[in-house]
Design a protein around this motif. Structure first.
Motif, PDB file in Angstrom:
ATOM      1  N   LYS A  74      -1.223  -2.318 -10.347  1.00 39.58           N
ATOM      2  CA  LYS A  74      -1.360  -0.991  -9.734  1.00 39.58           C
ATOM      3  C   LYS A  74      -1.687  -1.185  -8.250  1.00 39.58           C
ATOM      4  CE  LYS A  74      -2.888   1.247 -13.990  1.00 39.58           C
ATOM      5  NZ  LYS A  74      -2.720   0.050 -14.846  1.00 39.58           N
ATOM      6  N   PHE A  76      -2.149   0.286  -4.419  1.00 39.67           N
ATOM      7  CA  PHE A  76      -2.484   1.461  -3.626  1.00 39.67           C
ATOM      8  C   PHE A  76      -2.450   1.096  -2.147  1.00 39.67           C
ATOM      9  CE2 PHE A  76      -4.345   2.262  -7.720  1.00 39.67           C
ATOM     10  CZ  PHE A  76      -4.279   3.635  -7.897  1.00 39.67           C
ATOM     11  N   TYR A  89       2.457  10.795   3.897  1.00 41.93           N
ATOM     12  CA  TYR A  89       3.040  10.588   2.574  1.00 41.93           C
ATOM     13  C   TYR A  89       1.978  10.415   1.498  1.00 41.93           C
ATOM     14  CZ  TYR A  89       7.017   9.760   5.605  1.00 41.93           C
ATOM     15  OH  TYR A  89       7.984   9.897   6.571  1.00 41.93           O
ATOM     16  N   GLY A  91      -0.198  10.805  -1.606  1.00 37.44           N
ATOM     17  CA  GLY A  91       0.136  11.398  -2.897  1.00 37.44           C
ATOM     18  C   GLY A  91       1.518  11.047  -3.398  1.00 37.44           C
ATOM     19  N   ILE A  92       2.268  10.279  -2.609  1.00 38.34           N
ATOM     20  CA  ILE A  92       3.633   9.902  -2.969  1.00 38.34           C
ATOM     21  C   ILE A  92       3.674   8.402  -3.268  1.00 38.34           C
ATOM     22  CG2 ILE A  92       6.029   9.792  -2.171  1.00 38.34           C
ATOM     23  CD1 ILE A  92       5.452  12.168  -0.367  1.00 38.34           C
ATOM     24  N   ALA A  93       4.517   8.026  -4.228  1.00 32.83           N
ATOM     25  CA  ALA A  93       4.693   6.605  -4.572  1.00 32.83           C
ATOM     26  C   ALA A  93       6.036   6.121  -4.058  1.00 32.83           C
ATOM     27  CB  ALA A  93       4.595   6.403  -6.075  1.00 32.83           C
ATOM     28  N   ASP A  96       6.780   1.922  -6.581  1.00 27.10           N
ATOM     29  CA  ASP A  96       5.592   1.624  -7.406  1.00 27.10           C
ATOM     30  C   ASP A  96       4.333   1.393  -6.571  1.00 27.10           C
ATOM     31  OD1 ASP A  96       7.068   1.734  -9.836  1.00 27.10           O
ATOM     32  OD2 ASP A  96       7.804  -0.292  -9.455  1.00 27.10           O
ATOM     33  N   ARG A  98       1.522   3.354  -4.468  1.00 33.63           N
ATOM     34  CA  ARG A  98       0.996   4.712  -4.319  1.00 33.63           C
ATOM     35  C   ARG A  98       0.260   4.835  -2.985  1.00 33.63           C
ATOM     36  NH1 ARG A  98      -2.143   8.040  -9.082  1.00 33.63           N
ATOM     37  NH2 ARG A  98      -2.648   9.921  -7.881  1.00 33.63           N
ATOM     38  N   GLU A 100      -2.288   6.883  -0.677  1.00 34.93           N
ATOM     39  CA  GLU A 100      -3.389   7.848  -0.767  1.00 34.93           C
ATOM     40  C   GLU A 100      -4.230   7.760   0.498  1.00 34.93           C
ATOM     41  OE1 GLU A 100      -3.749  10.073  -3.008  1.00 34.93           O
ATOM     42  OE2 GLU A 100      -2.482   9.369  -4.661  1.00 34.93           O
ATOM     43  N   TRP A 103      -9.420   6.946  -2.009  1.00 32.25           N
ATOM     44  CA  TRP A 103      -9.372   6.808  -3.462  1.00 32.25           C
ATOM     45  C   TRP A 103     -10.753   6.438  -3.963  1.00 32.25           C
ATOM     46  CZ3 TRP A 103      -5.749   8.551  -6.494  1.00 32.25           C
ATOM     47  CH2 TRP A 103      -5.680   8.143  -7.828  1.00 32.25           C
TER      48      TRP A 103
END
Length: 282
Positions: A74, A76, A89, A91-93, A96, A98, A100, A103
């Motif tokens: 995962k 970020f 951007y 909130g957009i992935a 794969d 992400r 933010e 967080w």
């Protein structure tokens, strides 16, 4: 190869000559994880406006991150001020990964950490952008000079690693005050959010300390110090200094907030001077 739960890196500054892409790639290869957080200033759009310095090794870092994301890690990306264009951007992935603006990471031991780059708590960057840009150019000049000095030291067979930028931070009391002001400000904001700790970057100064009951962790950078934070499988957080000779790592300073006026008293040791810090020595 150690398996850790999470890896946090910041201030890589891809696109610049000073980016330590080789050591970073080595570090990522040896630290597979379930989570990878890139905590701002991963790509340096400020510097790239003046001229792009992008090499094969930096490409490989990008490919490595994308591969980890495809394999189920995962990933970020929390943009910083040098890659602030990416904040549009949030909130957009992408592939794969992400994006933010901030967080909250829950560690294996249940503690919750606020993951944020931290430039919002730097009064210079927030209110005097032109000063920040000037300071960025000056810092890049120091790094370029340091590259030249490193070559001279190798020719002269001088042992260890010496950082001109790090030396400047040690000697200029105003810079030390700035670091402590930044830490106190972001720790206070974390406490108001009701979180256990904060993991940030921005100031290129790796740290692990407690401020007002808040665990303050700074990832450091991959320009000068080559540092990161890892979360072990049991939730224990650790600052890792990667690829620097022992002579440099042992020489890092320890400041006491009580020695500086107007600051709360709390001990802050650079992680390289701590016995808990794991080092990889070439």
């Amino acid at each position: 190869m150690p398996q850790v739960r999470s890896v946090f890196i910041s201030d890589v500054h891809l696109g610049t000559r000073a980016c330590q892409a080789g050591p970073l790639l080595d570090f990522l290869r040896e630290h597979p994880s379930d989570y990878l957080y890139m905590v701002g200033d991963i790509v340096d759009f400020w510097a790239m406006n003046r001229g792009i310095q992008w090499n094969v090794m930096q490409n490989t870092v990008v490919q490595k991150v994308l591969r980890r994301a495809r394999q189920g890690c995962k990933v970020f990306l929390v943009p910083g001020n040098h890659d602030e264009a990416l904040r549009e951007y949030a909130g957009i992935a992408f592939g794969d990964i992400r994006v933010e603006s901030e967080w909250v990471h829950e560690a294996a031991d249940g503690r919750r950490y606020w993951v944020v780059h931290g430039d919002e708590y730097d009064q210079v960057t927030r209110h005097h952008r032109w000063v920040a840009l000037l300071g960025d150019a000056a810092y890049n000049t120091l790094v370029r000079i340091n590259l030249w000095l490193s070559r001279v030291r190798r020719v002269l067979r001088r042992p260890g690693y010496w950082s001109l930028a790090g030396y400047a931070k040690q000697k200029v009391k105003r810079a030390v005050n700035f670091i402590f002001d930044f830490e106190a400000s972001i720790a206070h904001a974390t406490r108001r959010k009701g979180l256990d700790g904060v993991i940030c970057g921005h100031i290129h100064w790796a740290a692990d300390t407690e401020i007002e009951g808040v665990r303050y962790l700074n990832c450091g950078d991959w320009v000068d110090s080559c540092t990161a934070i890892v979360e072990h499988l049991d939730g224990r957080m650790e600052v890792v200094r990667w690829g620097l000779p022992r002579a440099y790592a042992a020489a890092q300073p320890v400041f006491d907030r009580g020695e500086l006026p107007g600051l709360v008293t709390a001990r802050m040791a650079d992680p390289a001077a701590s016995g808990d810090v794991r080092r990889r020595v070439p």
